[in-house]
Design a protein around this motif. Sequence first.
Motif, PDB file in Angstrom:
ATOM      1  N   GLU A  85       0.819  -1.213   0.000  1.00 40.03           N
ATOM      2  CA  GLU A  85       0.000   0.000   0.000  1.00 40.03           C
ATOM      3  C   GLU A  85       0.856   1.268   0.000  1.00 40.03           C
ATOM      4  OE1 GLU A  85      -2.546  -0.646   3.379  1.00 40.03           O
ATOM      5  OE2 GLU A  85      -3.853  -1.992   2.244  1.00 40.03           O
ATOM      6  N   LYS A  86       2.021   1.216   0.672  1.00 47.65           N
ATOM      7  CA  LYS A  86       2.891   2.393   0.762  1.00 47.65           C
ATOM      8  C   LYS A  86       3.886   2.491  -0.381  1.00 47.65           C
ATOM      9  CE  LYS A  86       4.629   1.503   4.761  1.00 47.65           C
ATOM     10  NZ  LYS A  86       5.425   1.535   5.987  1.00 47.65           N
ATOM     11  N   ALA A  87       3.960   1.458  -1.205  1.00 53.60           N
ATOM     12  CA  ALA A  87       4.983   1.410  -2.262  1.00 53.60           C
ATOM     13  C   ALA A  87       4.839   2.562  -3.245  1.00 53.60           C
ATOM     14  CB  ALA A  87       4.891   0.082  -3.009  1.00 53.60           C
ATOM     15  N   THR A  88       5.980   3.003  -3.715  1.00 55.00           N
ATOM     16  CA  THR A  88       6.020   4.004  -4.781  1.00 55.00           C
ATOM     17  C   THR A  88       6.587   3.311  -6.020  1.00 55.00           C
ATOM     18  OG1 THR A  88       8.284   4.680  -4.297  1.00 55.00           O
ATOM     19  CG2 THR A  88       6.508   5.831  -3.095  1.00 55.00           C
ATOM     20  N   GLU A  89       6.541   3.992  -7.119  1.00 55.61           N
ATOM     21  CA  GLU A  89       7.120   3.415  -8.332  1.00 55.61           C
ATOM     22  C   GLU A  89       8.603   3.113  -8.127  1.00 55.61           C
ATOM     23  OE1 GLU A  89       5.991   5.465 -12.012  1.00 55.61           O
ATOM     24  OE2 GLU A  89       4.255   6.219 -10.907  1.00 55.61           O
ATOM     25  N   ASN A  90       9.278   3.906  -7.317  1.00 54.50           N
ATOM     26  CA  ASN A  90      10.711   3.709  -7.072  1.00 54.50           C
ATOM     27  C   ASN A  90      10.992   2.486  -6.198  1.00 54.50           C
ATOM     28  OD1 ASN A  90      11.367   5.987  -8.557  1.00 54.50           O
ATOM     29  ND2 ASN A  90      11.296   7.324  -6.771  1.00 54.50           N
ATOM     30  N   VAL A  95       9.502  -4.149  -3.218  1.00 58.28           N
ATOM     31  CA  VAL A  95       8.305  -4.479  -2.433  1.00 58.28           C
ATOM     32  C   VAL A  95       7.580  -5.672  -3.056  1.00 58.28           C
ATOM     33  CG1 VAL A  95       6.009  -3.644  -1.757  1.00 58.28           C
ATOM     34  CG2 VAL A  95       8.007  -2.170  -1.467  1.00 58.28           C
ATOM     35  N   LYS A  96       7.445  -5.635  -4.365  1.00 61.65           N
ATOM     36  CA  LYS A  96       6.763  -6.721  -5.084  1.00 61.65           C
ATOM     37  C   LYS A  96       7.511  -8.035  -4.876  1.00 61.65           C
ATOM     38  CE  LYS A  96       5.984  -7.936  -9.896  1.00 61.65           C
ATOM     39  NZ  LYS A  96       5.963  -7.422 -11.265  1.00 61.65           N
ATOM     40  N   SER A  97       8.809  -8.001  -5.008  1.00 64.05           N
ATOM     41  CA  SER A  97       9.631  -9.194  -4.827  1.00 64.05           C
ATOM     42  C   SER A  97       9.490  -9.744  -3.404  1.00 64.05           C
ATOM     43  CB  SER A  97      11.092  -8.853  -5.133  1.00 64.05           C
ATOM     44  OG  SER A  97      11.908  -9.948  -4.893  1.00 64.05           O
ATOM     45  N   SER A 103       4.572 -14.755   0.173  1.00 66.71           N
ATOM     46  CA  SER A 103       3.505 -15.672  -0.234  1.00 66.71           C
ATOM     47  C   SER A 103       4.032 -17.081  -0.463  1.00 66.71           C
ATOM     48  CB  SER A 103       2.827 -15.180  -1.521  1.00 66.71           C
ATOM     49  OG  SER A 103       2.107 -14.011  -1.277  1.00 66.71           O
ATOM     50  N   LYS A 104       5.153 -17.189  -1.169  1.00 65.05           N
ATOM     51  CA  LYS A 104       5.732 -18.514  -1.436  1.00 65.05           C
ATOM     52  C   LYS A 104       6.176 -19.198  -0.146  1.00 65.05           C
ATOM     53  CE  LYS A 104       7.271 -17.856  -6.164  1.00 65.05           C
ATOM     54  NZ  LYS A 104       8.381 -17.683  -7.078  1.00 65.05           N
ATOM     55  N   ASP A 105       6.813 -18.439   0.752  1.00 64.70           N
ATOM     56  CA  ASP A 105       7.269 -19.010   2.021  1.00 64.70           C
ATOM     57  C   ASP A 105       6.088 -19.527   2.835  1.00 64.70           C
ATOM     58  OD1 ASP A 105       9.846 -18.342   1.302  1.00 64.70           O
ATOM     59  OD2 ASP A 105      10.008 -16.637   2.679  1.00 64.70           O
ATOM     60  N   ILE A 106       5.018 -18.754   2.862  1.00 61.28           N
ATOM     61  CA  ILE A 106       3.842 -19.157   3.628  1.00 61.28           C
ATOM     62  C   ILE A 106       3.205 -20.395   3.018  1.00 61.28           C
ATOM     63  CG2 ILE A 106       1.464 -18.466   4.194  1.00 61.28           C
ATOM     64  CD1 ILE A 106       2.632 -15.668   4.815  1.00 61.28           C
ATOM     65  N   GLU A 107       3.159 -20.447   1.711  1.00 61.35           N
ATOM     66  CA  GLU A 107       2.600 -21.631   1.047  1.00 61.35           C
ATOM     67  C   GLU A 107       3.387 -22.882   1.434  1.00 61.35           C
ATOM     68  OE1 GLU A 107       1.968 -23.024  -3.492  1.00 61.35           O
ATOM     69  OE2 GLU A 107       1.333 -20.974  -3.016  1.00 61.35           O
TER      70      GLU A 107
END
Length: 124
Positions: A85-90, A95-97, A103-107
């Motif tokens: 939510e706080k991420a900027t284009e920079n 953040v995406k990574s 998500s993968k770790d939790i799975e």
Amino acid sequence: TSKDIEKEWNDLKSNVETIEAEFENERKELKSELEDLQSEIDQKIEELKAKKEEATEEMKAELEQAEKELKDEKSEVEKALKDVEKATENTWKDVKSAAKKTSKDIEKEWNDLKSNVEDLFKKN
């Protein structure tokens, strides 16, 4: 000429708008995925609570540990959601990574946890 400059300016503006739109779309998509993951964790916590009702005392302790692990995972997802939510284009790429790694770790942890709970009920 001024027409060439104007055309280049308009092309540049269009590219920037496209990049901004793609960023927002990716952010919305990832946010939705994380919110779904949060809901799944809540559901799994409820399933564990139901299993505790039919469990022996020894099993209850292990189920409570599994529930604690799920709650910890939910905290990780909540942190990732805030970061998205706080991420900027920079900061978006990092953040995406990080969010996808969470998500993968939790799975993976879920699969291990599910296997442990199933084994627990097979023993008893």
